[in-house]
Design an enzyme around this catalytic site. Structure first.
Site, mmCIF file in Angstrom:
data_model
loop_
_atom_site.group_PDB
_atom_site.id
_atom_site.type_symbol
_atom_site.label_atom_id
_atom_site.label_comp_id
_atom_site.label_asym_id
_atom_site.label_seq_id
_atom_site.Cartn_x
_atom_site.Cartn_y
_atom_site.Cartn_z
ATOM 1 N N GLU A 1 1.047 -1.186 -0.077
ATOM 2 C CA GLU A 1 0.152 -0.212 -0.024
ATOM 3 C C GLU A 1 0.834 1.220 -0.115
ATOM 4 O O GLU A 1 1.897 1.364 0.817
ATOM 5 C CB GLU A 1 -1.056 0.024 1.355
ATOM 6 C CG GLU A 1 -1.675 1.049 1.457
ATOM 7 C CD GLU A 1 -2.388 1.234 2.524
ATOM 8 O OE1 GLU A 1 -3.402 1.920 2.885
ATOM 9 O OE2 GLU A 1 -2.186 0.424 3.782
ATOM 10 N N LYS B 1 -9.508 2.631 -3.203
ATOM 11 C CA LYS B 1 -10.089 2.015 -1.832
ATOM 12 C C LYS B 1 -11.247 2.634 -1.474
ATOM 13 O O LYS B 1 -11.570 3.587 -1.590
ATOM 14 C CB LYS B 1 -8.846 2.351 -0.691
ATOM 15 C CG LYS B 1 -9.165 1.807 0.480
ATOM 16 C CD LYS B 1 -8.375 2.216 1.629
ATOM 17 C CE LYS B 1 -8.563 1.666 2.879
ATOM 18 N NZ LYS B 1 -7.632 2.259 3.898
ATOM 19 N N CYS C 1 -5.527 -2.640 2.649
ATOM 20 C CA CYS C 1 -5.577 -2.454 4.059
ATOM 21 C C CYS C 1 -6.544 -3.109 4.729
ATOM 22 O O CYS C 1 -6.872 -4.305 4.175
ATOM 23 C CB CYS C 1 -5.270 -0.974 4.504
ATOM 24 S SG CYS C 1 -4.906 -0.943 6.208
#
Length: 642
Positions: A404, A467, A517
Site C-alpha cells: 500500500e 480503496k 489495507c
C-alpha cells in the site's frame, strides 16, 4: 463451581465492575498471537454469572459495557501506537484514542447483555440465547461506526487447520457462535440444582458436553474436507506449491525472508495527503524532492541497472545483500544486464499448471514509518523497491507486487515516474503497486484516492482500483464542519472513496479482487457481487504504524480467514507487517515477517474446486444460525421453571 458462581454473583460495587472488566480483558488472551484458548472458559462463564446477577435493564447494560470495555481495550490497544509515530504532536492522544474507540465498541456488548436480560435469560436456555445475541452483535459491528469487525471470537481457532475449514461454510462469525456457546455453556455448572441428588449434577454437564461435541463435529468436518481434497497442500522451500497431503500446521514463519532489520512503526491505512507537483503547498514541490526526481529520472530502463539517486561520491560499493533498511545504508545494487536471467518460458502466456495460477514476487521493504513520507526520502524509497524487485529471478515470476502506497506520489500524474516504477515489472509480466491517484484534466474538484495500480514494464497503467472503505481520521475527517477535528496524518485533503469491490482483468494475470489495507476485515465484502468472479485476492497494506504489537498478527489472520471463506488464494503484501500467501484451504506460505526486509518468490495456488457456501450466501448463513440459537434459547427460557 456452584460456590464460585454464587460468590461472583454476590459481588457488588467496584468489585463487581472490576471482575466483569477483567473477564472481557482475559478473553483477549485467546486471540492471535497468544491463542490461550482456556481463557475463554474463564471469561464467558464469568460474564454469564454477572449477567445472572443483574435485575434491571440498566444493570445489564452496565455489565455488558464493562465486559466490552475490557475486551476491546485489550483487543485494539495497538491503535495507540499509530499516534506515537509523531509522538510530539499526537502522542498525548494515544490513550484517548484507545479508550475512546473501546468505549464506542463496548456499546455492542452492552446491547447484547441488555437484550439477554430483557428476554428473561435464565436456566440452560440463556446460554443459547447469549451465544446467538453475541453473534448478532459481531455481525452488527460490520456496519456500526462505518464498520470495524476486528477480530471476532472465531479467530481463536486459526492455528488449527481442521477447525477453520468451517469458515468455508459459515464464516468466522459462524465459528464465533459455536465458540461462545461452548465457552459460556460451562456457566451452567455453577447453577443451583433444581432438585437434590447426584442426577441433576450429571444433567448439568449436558450443556458443556453439547458445546464441546459441536466443536468436535466442526473439527471432524474440516478433516474430512481436507481428506476429500487429497490433502491440504504445501509450499516447498523454493516457494513452489504442491497440492496434496501435509501436516496440519502453519508454514514456517521465517522461510523465504531476508535477515531482519530494525524498523519503526506506521498505520495500516494512512497515507499522507496527495503529492501534487503543481501546487505550491504540495509536499512534492520542494527543492529536495525536485533534486531526487532529477536523479531518479536518470534511472535505467528495462534491462539496465537502476542508477543510484545519490552522487557517485555518496554511493557505496555494491552489496550482495538486500536486507539493509532504507535510510541507513544503500540497498544492494540491481543486477546488471549480463546477470539478469532470460525471460521464463511461461512468461508469454498465462500459466496453466495443474496446481498453480501463476508465480509472484512479493516485496516488503520495511521502511520506517517516520521515513515513508519524508519529502527527502520518498524517491529513495521507490528506488529501494526497484532494487529489491530486480534481484535475480525477477523474470521467473509473472508479477511483482508492492505494498500500500509504496509510491508516495500521485503516480498517474507523472509519466516519467510511471516509466521508472515500471522497471520493477518482470519482462513480460506486471507490477501491482499501491500509490496515490489524483483527479485529472478539467475535473471541477480536486480529489485523491488511495489506489492500487497495475503497470507493465513500459510503465503503462493498465488498470487501477481505488480503496472504498476509508479510515476515519486517518484518510478522512468525519463531521469535518465541527471545530478542532483534523486528520492524524499529514495533508489536509480528505481521501475520496472508490466504488467498492471489483474484479480486475488484465489479460496477463488471472482475474483478481484487490483490497487495500483493512478492507480485508469485512467478511462477504471482499469480492464483487457482479461481473466475473476473481480467481485470487490481493491485499496490500502497511502495518508499520503499529509496531511489534498484536495488531499486525491479528490483521494477517483476519486476511487468512477471507481466503478460506471465499475459497480463493490471498496474496498479502505489506510495507512492514507480514507478507505471504494463503491457500484456499488456509495453508500459509513461507512469510516475510514483521520488521524484515526482503522478497518472496512464491506460487499462487488455484481456487477451490467449487464455490464455497459462504462465498455463495455470505453472512446470510451465520445470521440464520445466530437467529436459530437466539430463538431456541428464548423458547427454552420461556418454558424454564425455577
Amino acid at each position: 463451581m456452584v460456590r464460585l458462581a454464587h460468590r461472583v454473583r454476590a459481588l457488588d460495587g467496584w468489585k463487581a465492575a472490576g471482575i466483569v472488566f477483567l473477564a472481557g480483558l482475559v478473553a483477549v488472551a485467546a486471540m492471535p498471537p497468544l491463542y490461550i484458548l482456556p481463557a475463554l472458559l474463564i471469561a464467558f462463564p464469568l460474564a454469564v454469572w454477572r449477567l445472572d446477577a443483574t435485575t434491571s435493564l440498566k444493570g445489564a447494560l452496565g455489565t455488558g459495557f464493562l465486559f466490552g470495555l475490557g475486551h476491546f481495550t485489550g483487543l485494539i490497544y495497538w491503535v495507540g501506537f499509530a499516534f506515537l509515530v509523531d509522538a510530539e504532536e499526537f502522542g498525548a492522544l494515544a490513550p484517548v484514542a484507545v479508550l475512546g474507540l473501546a468505549t464506542l465498541l463496548a456499546v455492542i456488548p452492552a446491547l447484547v447483555f441488555a437484550a439477554a436480560r430483557l428476554l428473561g435469560a435464565r436456566g440452560p436456555g440463556r446460554i443459547l440465547l447469549f451465544a446467538g445475541l453475541w453473534t448478532l452483535g459481531e455481525l452488527l459491528r460490520e456496519y456500526y461506526l462505518s464498520g470495524f469487525p476486528w477480530a471476532p471470537v472465531g479467530l481463536v481457532w486459526m492455528p488449527f487447520l481442521d477447525m477453520i475449514q468451517s469458515l468455508a461454510l459459515f464464516g468466522v462469525t459462524g465459528l464465533s457462535l459455536l465458540t461462545v456457546f461452548a465457552a459460556a455453556s460451562f456457566a451452567v455448572l455453577g447453577d443451583e440444582p433444581r432438585t437434590p441428588g447426584p442426577a441433576p449434577r450429571w444433567r448439568a454437564l449436558a450443556m458443556p458436553a453439547a458445546g464441546l461435541a459441536l466443536l468436535a463435529l466442526v473439527a471432524a468436518g474440516g478433516a474430512t474436507r481436507i481428506a476429500l481434497n487429497g490433502g491440504a497442500g504445501h509450499w516447498d522451500e523454493d516457494g513452489r506449491w504442491h497440492s496434496g497431503t501435509q501436516a496440519h500446521a502453519m508454514a514456517p514463519a521465517s522461510a523465504g525472508s531476508t535477515p531482519a532489520v530494525s524498523a519503526t512503526g506506521g498505520p495500516s491505512v494512512t497515507p499522507t495527503g496527495p503529492a501534487d507537483p503543481d501546487r505550491a503547498d504540495s509536499p512534492a514541490n520542494t527543492a529536495g524532492d525536485r533534486q531526487e526526481a532529477d536523479r531518479l529520472a536518470e534511472a535505467p530502463r528495462a534491462g539496465d541497472t537502476p542508477a543510484d539517486p545519490r552522487s557517485p561520491a555518496e554511493t557505496p560499493a555494491p552489496s550482495a545483500r538486500a536486507d539493509t533498511p532504507p535510510g541507513e545504508a544503500s540497498p544492494a545494487d540491481a543486477p546488471s544486464p549480463a546477470e539478469t536471467p532470460a525471460p521464463s518460458p511461461h512468461a508469454d502466456t498465462p500459466p496453466a499448471d495443474r496446481d498453480r495460477l501463476f508465480r509472484a514476487r512479493l516485496v516488503q521493504p520495511a521502511i520506517p514509518q517516520d521515513q515513508k513520507w519524508s519529502a527527502l526520502r520518498r524517491y529513495e524509497n521507490i528506488r529501494s523497491h526497484i532494487v529489491l524487485s530486480r534481484l535475480p529471478g525477477q523474470d521467473d515470476v509473472d508479477a511483482v507486487i508492492w505494498a500500500e502506497t509504496a509510491v508516495a506520489f500521485a503516480l498517474n500524474a507523472s509519466r516519467q515516474l510511471q516509466a521508472d516504477v515500471g522497471m520493477a515489472a518482470p519482462g513480460n509480466g506486471l507490477l501491482l503497486t499501491g500509490g496515490l491517484r489524483q483527479s485529472e484534466g478539467d475535473s471541477p474538484t480536486f480529489q485523491v484516492w488511495n489506489s492500487l495500480y497495475v503497470l507493465d514494464r513500459s510503465g503503462t497503467i493498465l488498470d487501477t482500483y481505488d480503496k472504498a472503505h476509508l479510515v476515519p481520521f486517518g484518510e478522512y475527517v468525519p463531521f469535518r464542519g465541527l471545530p478542532g477535528l483534523r486528520k492524524v496524518t499529514e495533508g489536509m485533503t480528505d481521501f475520496s472513496a472508490g466504488p467498492g469491490p471489483r474484479t480486475l482483468t488484465t489479460g496477463r494475470l488471472p482475474p483478481f479482487s484487490p483490497l487495500v489495507c483493512y478492507e480485508v476485515i469485512f467478511p462477504s465484502r471482499v469480492v464483487a457481487k457482479t461481473g466475473p468472479r476473481p480467481e485470487w485476492i490481493v491485499n496490500i497494506t502497511n502495518d508499520g504504524w503499529y509496531g511489534r504489537t498484536s495488531g499486525p498478527y491479528q490483521h494477517f489472520q483476519i486476511a487468512r480467514a477471507r481466503a478460506i471463506e471465499e475459497g480463493l488464494s490471498l496474496v498479502r503484501v505489506a510495507n512492514t507487517g507480514i507478507s505471504g500467501v494463503v491457500s484456499p484451504l488456509g495453508v500459509v506460505s513461507p512469510l516475510i515477517e514483521l520488521d524484515r526486509t526482503g522478497v518472496l518468490d512464491v506460487d499462487i495456488p488455484r481456487p477451490a474446486g467449487t464455490l464455497t457456501p459462504f462465498a455463495r450466501f455470505g453472512n446470510g448463513i451465520p445470521l440464520l444460525l445466530a437467529l436459530l440459537f437466539s430463538i431456541s434459547g428464548y423458547i427454552i427460557v420461556r418454558n424454564y421453571r425455577v
